[in-house]
Write a protein that holds these residues in place. Structure first.
Motif: not given
Lengths: 159, 159
Positions: A1, A80, A98, A100, A107, A126, B55-57, B80-81, B91, B94, B97-99, B107
């Motif tokens: 993100m 998150l 995490y 689903p 989000t 979102i 990166k996360p997201g 996510l991590d 996952t 999503l 951008g976690y949409r 996941t």
């Protein structure tokens, strides 16, 4: 993100307010179960239960109750991204750990930025597609999230 | 999320191998697009494209192609991590951008732990319910993820 998050107007809904309170108070109101119960749903609906495990992958659970007490709605979400006093991101597309979920909808990105002596409060929803975003708007996103932001702004003056 | 992740046998599927390679190599194989293309789907299917924003997201995208080249399958996932050389969680519930996505399935938690001179490689698929988990097993989880783990173990000897 990447932050600051840039919403997509076709897919996202944004509620912005300047709140007359330091962002540390808004953060506490958002991350403490006993506080969340006081403002998180438009009255006269109630939040009768709230559980918070404030870490990425942790649970954010609320139970909403109708004014006549006959209807309840449990919502299990997953955190998150957590930056104290600044940013809180959670989703109902995942359950804690995490996992689903069966019922993904939004989000949420809650952003708190200093603005004079107050806080610029930005709540972004979102969605996965335009239809879901438009449904959310028709369901009353601006009224609902606006009322909740007003309740939050009033409540933080009492803590 | 709490680690080490404790899978729920009713809901999760776990593939474990000891791989004769240091975990740093497995990490590179998992996080570099040109490497991912070489081992990430059971041959003779191919990965013809891969995009990674680690990166996360961030985005993890793969394009799978059938042996005759007629069928392709794009998969957009979200990290996510990320703990380098140790843990990678992503996952398909999503998008970047976690949409929320329209098609949530799993996941995945990839865990790399030192084991003698090699690595204990654990790939866990986390599902929303027992039906989804059982479908995934019947679709051939152990064969598919096992073949992919074998391809990964063979491939890292070449890099």
């Amino acid at each position: 993100m990447t932050y600051p998050f840039k919403p997509d107007p076709r897919l996202d809904l944004v509620l912005e307010r300047v709140v007359d309170a330091p962002r540390e108070l808004l953060w506490r109101a958002w991350t403490t179960p006993d506080h969340v119960k006081q403002w998180f749903t438009p009255k006269p609906w109630l939040i009768t239960d709230c559980e918070i495990d404030l870490k990425p992958g942790g649970l954010f659970r609320t139970r909403m109750q109708s004014p006549d007490g006959k209807e309840t709605n449990d919502r299990h979400c997953c955190y998150l991204d957590i930056v104290p006093n600044e940013r809180l991101v959670w989703t109902d597309a995942l359950l804690p750990g995490y996992r689903p979920s069966g019922d993904p909808f939004i989000t949420a990105v809650i952003s708190l930025q200093p603005d004079g002596r107050g806080t610029r409060y930005t709540a972004t929803a979102i969605h996965r597609d335009e239809a879901t975003r438009n449904n959310h708007e028709e369901m009353g996103f601006f009224d609902g999230w606006g009322t909740v932001a007003d309740q939050l702004a009033a409540y933080v003056k009492t803590i």
